[in-house]
Design an enzyme around this catalytic site. Structure first.
Site, short mmCIF file in Angstrom:
data_model
loop_
_atom_site.label_atom_id
_atom_site.label_comp_id
_atom_site.label_asym_id
_atom_site.label_seq_id
_atom_site.Cartn_x
_atom_site.Cartn_y
_atom_site.Cartn_z
N LYS B 96 0.93 -1.12 -0.14
CA LYS B 96 0.16 -0.08 0.00
C LYS B 96 0.83 1.28 0.12
O LYS B 96 1.51 1.54 0.94
CB LYS B 96 -0.84 0.06 1.36
CG LYS B 96 -1.53 1.39 1.37
CD LYS B 96 -2.62 1.26 2.85
CE LYS B 96 -2.96 2.75 3.02
NZ LYS B 96 -4.03 2.79 4.09
N GLY B 157 -8.87 8.23 9.91
CA GLY B 157 -9.11 8.30 11.15
C GLY B 157 -10.04 9.01 11.55
O GLY B 157 -10.51 9.29 12.89
N ALA B 183 -9.78 4.77 4.17
CA ALA B 183 -9.58 5.90 5.10
C ALA B 183 -11.05 6.71 5.37
O ALA B 183 -11.64 6.95 4.42
CB ALA B 183 -8.65 6.66 4.84
N GLY B 184 -11.09 7.09 6.38
CA GLY B 184 -12.15 7.95 6.86
C GLY B 184 -13.66 7.27 7.11
O GLY B 184 -14.41 8.06 7.49
#
Lengths: 68, 255
Positions: B96, B157, B183-184
């Site tokens: 990643k 996060g 993410a998120g």
């Protein structure tokens, strides 16, 4: 004695530690999942014995930690 | 089925391994999530406390594929160095790409991400870049030959969910490689929404590890991703402004 930089810290190694394999044994890491870099070159497992450590070498021992 | 290069996965959930309250909770969460891909970071070992347990070393590595990230890298060169360290473990061939360009938002540096992806492809890695939700950047990455695109839903996060579903939809619709929303994600609703847009997978971490009951949330995310994907395949109805009765409009029992 020789002085190396191990994971960012100056470490004095006893004279008996001559290769990467010795270093891993010293810290009881030989059975752990780690990757070793000496002077920014990756040292693969099969090279642990032949890769000698010299004064002022920079050594990194890294592992997998939790992350996203 | 999620296909990334030569790997195939039944689960469309990719789970991060950071910030769980305990290894015991983490193990259960991983188990119930049904995930087959776990992300990790590469860090210096604290050699003076080397006896401390390590989550990876407690896993049955025949059950999971590892997706190490290059977190901590701010340049393409740093990302490549971390990726090579990860691969030298002999445990993984996927990476990643995560090159952060803004410390506050943790948004990726598009230029360095592109450069790192190109360098890692040349080195033979299976490359999954974490990117912003920029449609053109996603195209450029795909042209390079990356094996999946991982646009963020919102800052890492933050738990804010999909702040720009339109951009994500553009990326998903136009990509010929898998798109994994990364993410998120904050709640099962967010994960389901991403999958309903047609995403091929969802990568999340804090949404589970930071939940009040991480194991329960891991299951909720698994189900949400399955539900969202089924909903996408089933094809949702068109939105209309006015009502349309679902009961017959004839044969009313009236006086």
């Amino acid at each position: 004695m020789k002085l190396i930089h191990l994971n960012g810290k100056p470490i004095e190694l006893p004279g008996t530690i001559s290769c990467v394999q010795d270093l891993l044994q010293l810290y009881e890491l030989e059975k752990r999942i780690v990757v070793v870099e000496v002077n920014k070159e990756i040292i693969f497992k099969e090279q642990y014995r032949e890769q000698t450590l010299s004064d002022r070498d920079t050594v990194e021992i890294v592992h997998f930690v939790g992350g996203g | 089925m999620l296909k990334i290069a030569h790997h195939t996965f039944q689960s469309k959930l990719l789970l991060g391994t950071g910030k769980f309250p305990s290894f015991e909770v983490q193990k259960q969460a991983v188990e119930v999530s049904g995930t087959e891909i776990l992300t990790f970071a590469i860090r210096r070992m604290n050699i003076f406390e080397a006896s401390q347990p390590n989550f990876l070393e407690q896993l049955d590595l025949t059950k999971y594929k590892l997706l190490p990230n290059t977190a901590g890298a701010k340049t393409a060169e740093e990302a490549v160095r971390i990726a090579k360290l990860a691969k030298a473990s002999g445990l993984c061939d996927m990476i990643k790409v995560e090159v952060i360009g803004c410390d506050k938002s943790l948004l990726p540096d598009p230029v360095e991400t592109l450069k790192a992806s190109e360098m890692l492809l040349a080195e033979g890695f299976i490359v999954l870049p974490y990117t912003s939700d920029d449609v053109v950047l996603a195209k450029r990455l795909e042209q390079l030959g990356v094996h999946a695109i991982m646009p963020g839903a919102s800052p890492i996060g933050s738990g804010k969910g999909l702040v720009n579903p339109l951009n994500l939809q553009f990326i998903i619709e136009q990509s010929s490689v898998p798109v994994i929303v990364d993410a998120g994600i904050g709640s099962p609703k967010d994960a389901a929404y991403a999958m309903e847009l047609g995403a091929d997978g969802v990568l999340l971490n804090t949404a589970v590890s930071g939940a009040k009951y991480p194991v329960k949330m891991a299951l909720a995310m698994k189900l949400a991703i399955e539900a969202g994907h089924l909903g996408y395949e089933a094809g949702r109805i068109t939105k209309k402004n006015y009502a349309e009765a679902s009961s017959p409009t004839t044969g009313m029992v009236t006086s």
